[in-house]
Design a protein around this motif. Sequence first.
Motif, PDB file in Angstrom:
ATOM      1  N   MET A 212       0.845  -1.184   0.000  1.00 65.48           N
ATOM      2  CA  MET A 212       0.000   0.000   0.000  1.00 65.48           C
ATOM      3  C   MET A 212       0.885   1.240   0.000  1.00 65.48           C
ATOM      4  O   MET A 212       1.961   1.230   0.594  1.00 65.48           O
ATOM      5  N   HIS A 220      -8.712   1.173   1.192  1.00 65.51           N
ATOM      6  CA  HIS A 220      -8.316   0.063   2.065  1.00 65.51           C
ATOM      7  C   HIS A 220      -8.994   0.202   3.435  1.00 65.51           C
ATOM      8  O   HIS A 220      -8.316   0.431   4.443  1.00 65.51           O
ATOM      9  N   ASP A 271      -3.574  -3.878  -1.460  1.00 65.28           N
ATOM     10  CA  ASP A 271      -3.381  -4.430  -0.123  1.00 65.28           C
ATOM     11  C   ASP A 271      -3.467  -5.956  -0.100  1.00 65.28           C
ATOM     12  O   ASP A 271      -3.661  -6.614  -1.124  1.00 65.28           O
TER      13      ASP A 271
END
Length: 303
Positions: A212, A220, A271
């Motif tokens: 990320m 996320h 992610d």
Amino acid sequence: MKKKIVIGFLATLLSFPTSGLFAGPLDGQCIALVHGILGFDDTQGLAGGLVKYWGGLDGYLRSQGAKVTTPGSSATNSIPTRASQIQSAVNTWMTANGCSKVHLMGHSQGGLVIRYMVSNLGFAGKTQTVTTINSLHKGAPMADIVLAVIPSWLQPFANSALGLLAKLVYRDGRPQDAIAMGKSLTVSYVKTFNTNSPNKSGIKYYSYGSQMAWADLIQHPIMALTHPITWAGGLFYGLGGGNDGVVPLNSQKWGAWKGTPNAYWYATGIDHLQATNLAWSGQNFFDVQGWYLNIAKNAKAGL
């Protein structure tokens, strides 16, 4: 006259062998997609099929000519326990599908599960390649932090409560052991695991991963909460700050490192959950099908 031409054309088409006609680039490849912690078999998925761990990737790879299984195992348990369950399921599937060897592809803890199968359970002879995706080959520091917070006297009670919850959610009758699962993710455990589970000669090992850019709550919503903990733990254990919300990027590398996917311009990285398109969460942020097709093609070529 036209009728005769049409009939002749159809007869010509039928005269060609049909096997492989629409097989695709993965024709004949046998692939096992092995889930990580809290995972499940995508044959049925969770919530009546509304949630799929691989977000339809198994079906996509089949459309490209591969034979694909998504074996299930205990959602929360140790690596040896899960490896034994996965191996049994894959063996049965291979026999039913005429597969002499299989490309093993594991996500997260699933990457350690397939490595254990090959190194310690005698599965090397049936393994063509080993590919890990966002796996924790040097551990996941967040597991160390969480276990440190839970006093040893409280762990049995926490284990019972979490095990009961898992049984209620998954309803598959498999044994659950959340503490054993957590310990299998720690930096110290994985260090010992690596010593006891060396790569088998003659088998190629590949690894892929993601990270990320920052703790973006919009893209996320779950991993943004764990990203700072993993960042701090990664720095503490010398694994660097880059991470996917659960696993430091440097921990994701094993064997031949093949890198990370190209996220779309508006995405803030990919992610841990999006890396498998869990519940179709990744496809809006990168070409997840193209990424997995390349992963499978690389395994087939043995590059």
